[in-house]
Scaffold this motif. Structure first.
Motif, PDB file in Angstrom:
ATOM      1  N   GLN A 104      -9.737   3.925   0.530  1.00 24.01           N
ATOM      2  CA  GLN A 104      -9.617   3.508   1.932  1.00 24.01           C
ATOM      3  C   GLN A 104      -9.758   1.989   2.073  1.00 24.01           C
ATOM      4  OE1 GLN A 104     -11.791   5.880   4.753  1.00 24.01           O
ATOM      5  NE2 GLN A 104     -11.324   4.524   6.465  1.00 24.01           N
ATOM      6  N   ARG A 105     -10.748   1.444   1.394  1.00 28.25           N
ATOM      7  CA  ARG A 105     -10.988  -0.004   1.509  1.00 28.25           C
ATOM      8  C   ARG A 105      -9.787  -0.799   0.977  1.00 28.25           C
ATOM      9  NH1 ARG A 105     -15.016  -3.408   2.709  1.00 28.25           N
ATOM     10  NH2 ARG A 105     -14.918  -5.470   1.768  1.00 28.25           N
ATOM     11  N   ILE A 106      -9.249  -0.366  -0.162  1.00 25.61           N
ATOM     12  CA  ILE A 106      -8.095  -1.097  -0.723  1.00 25.61           C
ATOM     13  C   ILE A 106      -6.929  -1.063   0.271  1.00 25.61           C
ATOM     14  CG2 ILE A 106      -6.362  -1.125  -2.557  1.00 25.61           C
ATOM     15  CD1 ILE A 106      -8.536   0.129  -4.420  1.00 25.61           C
ATOM     16  N   LEU A 107      -6.664   0.127   0.821  1.00 23.87           N
ATOM     17  CA  LEU A 107      -5.519   0.259   1.732  1.00 23.87           C
ATOM     18  C   LEU A 107      -5.734  -0.531   3.019  1.00 23.87           C
ATOM     19  CD1 LEU A 107      -4.808   4.058   1.165  1.00 23.87           C
ATOM     20  CD2 LEU A 107      -3.334   2.151   0.462  1.00 23.87           C
ATOM     21  N   GLU A 108      -6.992  -0.588   3.481  1.00 25.44           N
ATOM     22  CA  GLU A 108      -7.274  -1.310   4.729  1.00 25.44           C
ATOM     23  C   GLU A 108      -7.296  -2.825   4.536  1.00 25.44           C
ATOM     24  OE1 GLU A 108      -9.900   1.953   7.279  1.00 25.44           O
ATOM     25  OE2 GLU A 108     -10.947   0.490   6.040  1.00 25.44           O
ATOM     26  N   GLU A 109      -7.772  -3.265   3.383  1.00 27.07           N
ATOM     27  CA  GLU A 109      -7.996  -4.703   3.180  1.00 27.07           C
ATOM     28  C   GLU A 109      -6.786  -5.435   2.617  1.00 27.07           C
ATOM     29  OE1 GLU A 109     -11.088  -6.447   3.736  1.00 27.07           O
ATOM     30  OE2 GLU A 109     -11.542  -4.625   4.865  1.00 27.07           O
ATOM     31  N   THR A 126      -2.259  -5.576   1.882  1.00 28.99           N
ATOM     32  CA  THR A 126      -0.933  -5.073   2.254  1.00 28.99           C
ATOM     33  C   THR A 126      -0.040  -4.977   1.021  1.00 28.99           C
ATOM     34  OG1 THR A 126      -0.309  -7.355   2.730  1.00 28.99           O
ATOM     35  CG2 THR A 126      -0.962  -5.978   4.612  1.00 28.99           C
ATOM     36  N   ASP A 127      -0.515  -5.495  -0.110  1.00 30.77           N
ATOM     37  CA  ASP A 127       0.334  -5.570  -1.308  1.00 30.77           C
ATOM     38  C   ASP A 127      -0.233  -4.754  -2.469  1.00 30.77           C
ATOM     39  OD1 ASP A 127      -1.869  -7.153  -1.771  1.00 30.77           O
ATOM     40  OD2 ASP A 127      -0.756  -8.713  -2.843  1.00 30.77           O
ATOM     41  N   VAL A 128      -1.112  -3.792  -2.159  1.00 29.80           N
ATOM     42  CA  VAL A 128      -1.667  -2.956  -3.228  1.00 29.80           C
ATOM     43  C   VAL A 128      -1.345  -1.492  -2.927  1.00 29.80           C
ATOM     44  CG1 VAL A 128      -3.721  -2.294  -4.523  1.00 29.80           C
ATOM     45  CG2 VAL A 128      -3.553  -4.611  -3.598  1.00 29.80           C
ATOM     46  N   LYS A 129      -0.777  -0.833  -3.939  1.00 33.50           N
ATOM     47  CA  LYS A 129      -0.497   0.603  -3.838  1.00 33.50           C
ATOM     48  C   LYS A 129      -1.593   1.354  -4.592  1.00 33.50           C
ATOM     49  CE  LYS A 129       2.688   4.189  -5.227  1.00 33.50           C
ATOM     50  NZ  LYS A 129       3.987   4.587  -5.716  1.00 33.50           N
ATOM     51  N   VAL A 130      -2.094   2.440  -4.006  1.00 31.76           N
ATOM     52  CA  VAL A 130      -3.182   3.213  -4.603  1.00 31.76           C
ATOM     53  C   VAL A 130      -2.662   4.514  -5.200  1.00 31.76           C
ATOM     54  CG1 VAL A 130      -5.291   4.511  -4.073  1.00 31.76           C
ATOM     55  CG2 VAL A 130      -4.931   2.258  -3.037  1.00 31.76           C
ATOM     56  N   LEU A 131      -2.948   4.730  -6.466  1.00 30.95           N
ATOM     57  CA  LEU A 131      -2.761   6.060  -7.073  1.00 30.95           C
ATOM     58  C   LEU A 131      -4.107   6.751  -6.973  1.00 30.95           C
ATOM     59  CD1 LEU A 131      -0.728   5.245 -10.326  1.00 30.95           C
ATOM     60  CD2 LEU A 131       0.127   5.888  -8.055  1.00 30.95           C
ATOM     61  N   LEU A 179      -6.607   9.905   4.717  1.00 33.81           N
ATOM     62  CA  LEU A 179      -6.372   8.450   4.736  1.00 33.81           C
ATOM     63  C   LEU A 179      -5.175   8.099   5.607  1.00 33.81           C
ATOM     64  CD1 LEU A 179      -7.047   7.571   0.977  1.00 33.81           C
ATOM     65  CD2 LEU A 179      -8.497   7.035   2.946  1.00 33.81           C
ATOM     66  N   SER A 180      -4.153   8.939   5.555  1.00 32.79           N
ATOM     67  CA  SER A 180      -2.952   8.664   6.354  1.00 32.79           C
ATOM     68  C   SER A 180      -3.263   8.700   7.845  1.00 32.79           C
ATOM     69  CB  SER A 180      -1.855   9.691   6.041  1.00 32.79           C
ATOM     70  OG  SER A 180      -1.525   9.615   4.694  1.00 32.79           O
ATOM     71  N   LYS A 181      -4.233   9.550   8.222  1.00 28.44           N
ATOM     72  CA  LYS A 181      -4.622   9.604   9.644  1.00 28.44           C
ATOM     73  C   LYS A 181      -5.479   8.395  10.021  1.00 28.44           C
ATOM     74  CE  LYS A 181      -4.343  14.561  10.184  1.00 28.44           C
ATOM     75  NZ  LYS A 181      -5.002  15.630   9.480  1.00 28.44           N
ATOM     76  N   GLN A 182      -6.279   7.899   9.070  1.00 34.69           N
ATOM     77  CA  GLN A 182      -7.183   6.776   9.350  1.00 34.69           C
ATOM     78  C   GLN A 182      -6.452   5.432   9.403  1.00 34.69           C
ATOM     79  OE1 GLN A 182     -10.713   7.085   9.738  1.00 34.69           O
ATOM     80  NE2 GLN A 182     -10.089   9.228   9.801  1.00 34.69           N
ATOM     81  N   ILE A 183      -5.436   5.284   8.536  1.00 36.83           N
ATOM     82  CA  ILE A 183      -4.824   3.960   8.328  1.00 36.83           C
ATOM     83  C   ILE A 183      -3.341   4.064   8.638  1.00 36.83           C
ATOM     84  CG2 ILE A 183      -4.511   2.087   6.647  1.00 36.83           C
ATOM     85  CD1 ILE A 183      -6.671   3.700   4.939  1.00 36.83           C
ATOM     86  N   ILE A 225     -17.565  -1.507  -1.572  1.00 35.30           N
ATOM     87  CA  ILE A 225     -17.447  -2.975  -1.507  1.00 35.30           C
ATOM     88  C   ILE A 225     -17.529  -3.626  -2.896  1.00 35.30           C
ATOM     89  CG2 ILE A 225     -18.480  -5.100  -0.572  1.00 35.30           C
ATOM     90  CD1 ILE A 225     -19.277  -3.384   1.931  1.00 35.30           C
ATOM     91  N   PRO A 226     -18.592  -3.325  -3.712  1.00 26.00           N
ATOM     92  CA  PRO A 226     -18.665  -4.034  -5.002  1.00 26.00           C
ATOM     93  C   PRO A 226     -17.501  -3.741  -5.956  1.00 26.00           C
ATOM     94  CG  PRO A 226     -20.695  -2.754  -4.576  1.00 26.00           C
ATOM     95  CD  PRO A 226     -19.782  -2.506  -3.427  1.00 26.00           C
ATOM     96  N   PRO A 227     -17.075  -2.456  -6.121  1.00 23.59           N
ATOM     97  CA  PRO A 227     -15.951  -2.249  -7.044  1.00 23.59           C
ATOM     98  C   PRO A 227     -14.647  -2.892  -6.583  1.00 23.59           C
ATOM     99  CG  PRO A 227     -16.791  -0.109  -6.219  1.00 23.59           C
ATOM    100  CD  PRO A 227     -17.690  -1.168  -5.696  1.00 23.59           C
ATOM    101  N   VAL A 228     -14.383  -2.859  -5.265  1.00 26.44           N
ATOM    102  CA  VAL A 228     -13.127  -3.451  -4.780  1.00 26.44           C
ATOM    103  C   VAL A 228     -13.178  -4.974  -4.919  1.00 26.44           C
ATOM    104  CG1 VAL A 228     -11.579  -3.715  -2.784  1.00 26.44           C
ATOM    105  CG2 VAL A 228     -12.601  -1.479  -3.287  1.00 26.44           C
ATOM    106  N   ASN A 229     -14.360  -5.531  -4.738  1.00 28.99           N
ATOM    107  CA  ASN A 229     -14.552  -6.969  -4.959  1.00 28.99           C
ATOM    108  C   ASN A 229     -14.181  -7.327  -6.406  1.00 28.99           C
ATOM    109  OD1 ASN A 229     -15.380  -9.524  -4.332  1.00 28.99           O
ATOM    110  ND2 ASN A 229     -17.564  -9.067  -4.271  1.00 28.99           N
ATOM    111  N   LEU A 230     -14.693  -6.544  -7.355  1.00 20.56           N
ATOM    112  CA  LEU A 230     -14.387  -6.818  -8.771  1.00 20.56           C
ATOM    113  C   LEU A 230     -12.919  -6.593  -9.095  1.00 20.56           C
ATOM    114  CD1 LEU A 230     -17.614  -5.446 -10.379  1.00 20.56           C
ATOM    115  CD2 LEU A 230     -16.664  -7.701 -10.789  1.00 20.56           C
ATOM    116  N   LEU A 231     -12.295  -5.670  -8.373  1.00 19.18           N
ATOM    117  CA  LEU A 231     -10.877  -5.373  -8.620  1.00 19.18           C
ATOM    118  C   LEU A 231      -9.967  -6.490  -8.128  1.00 19.18           C
ATOM    119  CD1 LEU A 231      -8.766  -3.054  -9.431  1.00 19.18           C
ATOM    120  CD2 LEU A 231      -8.648  -2.616  -6.974  1.00 19.18           C
TER     121      LEU A 231
END
Ligand code: NAP
Length: 269
Positions: free
Chosen positions: A21-26, A28-33, A49-53, A223-229
């Motif tokens: 969710q965080r990746i998709l929200e934060e 516009t250029d990242v696709k999530v598998l 997720l599709s309903k949230q974002i 937050i911490p893992p997406v920051n590192l990613l």
């Protein structure tokens, strides 16, 4: 805009779902598998997720992947052509857990390292404060190896052999996460053009954390893992490090909490 693709294992609930969710929200250029060992549960998570974002469907795909199974991981990997990053999130707390928590990231990374973008592709292994807590209580050669992975002269294959001997330890979860941290250090050393780190999400009220009394929302654990990613900061500093839930460098052999001094010990000796 070139799309970056990232795989999140165990993305169907808990911290993994919050990471997706965080990746998709934060971005516009990242696709999530969104990896899920059960396709139906993965699809339910994707529907949520599709309903949230709004308009996230084209950046979201579910992939069936049981990280405890060589066959499942190989089958999933055969469907992936290129990746910017992997977040090895799937984990269990019940004993035994070394097959999922240590050999899971091992098999996912082995199967996919060849399609990671070079230079600069990223791997984030989700560890836990249980890792350093466990190592702090050890003595002798095992402690030396898990606290200073560069003393493991046989590298990752020796660590694998060691892991096979530790499948019945009483603190199996702490053992598995200490192994993940040691592996992260060795793997980063052998792949200098990738950015490979481990991190604890913190004490988070997922299904796993709630059983232990955690109260922080899963969104905090993302937050911490997406920051590192995604954060550029980690592209220009040494990799193979373990980070606390404040995304500050932390030692492998003693607990460091948010607000404690940042660890400044050697990466390798
Ligand atoms: N919660 C905390 O306080 C905390 C603290 C430190 C570290 N962690 C770590 O954070 C990660 C996520 O944990 P969580 O708290 O979100 O736990 P959780 O709520 O129990 O969720 C675990 C996730 O991992 C998946 N999973 C388990 N085994 C799998 C396998 N063999 N293949 C694929 N997926 C698998 C689960 O899928 P199913 O739905 O199919 O079971 C689920 O999606 C774990 O690595 C955990 O050790 C959590």
């Amino acid at each position: 805009m070139a799309m970056k693709t990232v795989l999140v294992t165990g993305g169907n609930r808990g911290i993994g779902l919050a990471i997706c969710q965080r990746i998709l929200e934060e971005t516009t250029d990242v696709k999530v598998l969104l990896g899920s060992r059960d396709l139906g549960r993965g699809q339910q998570a994707a529907d949520f997720l599709s309903k949230q974002i709004s308009n996230c469907q084209e950046r979201l795909e579910v992939i069936e992947m049981d990280t405890s199974s060589d066959e499942s991981v190989k089958k999933a990997a055969s469907q992936i052509d290129s990746l910017f990053g992997i977040i090895n999130n799937a984990g269990v707390i019940n004993t035994p857990c070394i097959n999922t928590n240590y050999f899971g990231p091992r098999r996912v990374n082995d199967a996919l390292v060849g399609v990671l973008q070079r230079p600069g592709g990223r791997i984030v292994n989700i560890a836990s404060a249980s890792g350093p807590n466990h190592v702090s209580g050890l003595r002798g050669e095992l402690k030396e190896k898990l606290a200073k992975p560069w003393t493991i002269k046989g590298g990752i294959s020796e660590l694998d052999e060691l892991a096979h001997t530790l499948t019945k330890t009483s603190d199996n979860y702490g053992t598995s996460k200490a192994l993940v941290n040691a592996y992260t250090r060795l793997h980063a050393k052998s792949e200098p053009d990738l950015i490979i780190n481990s991190v604890t999400p913190g004490f988070i009220a997922s299904d796993m954390g709630k059983m232990l009394g955690a109260t922080k929302p899963t969104a905090d654990g993302a937050i911490p893992p997406v920051n590192l990613l995604l954060n550029e900061e980690f592209a220009s500093i040494p990799t193979g490090r373990y980070y606390g839930s404040d995304t500050k460098r932390s030692p492998l052999d003693v607990y460091r909490g948010p607000g404690d001094p940042v660890y400044e010990g050697p990466d390798w000796e």
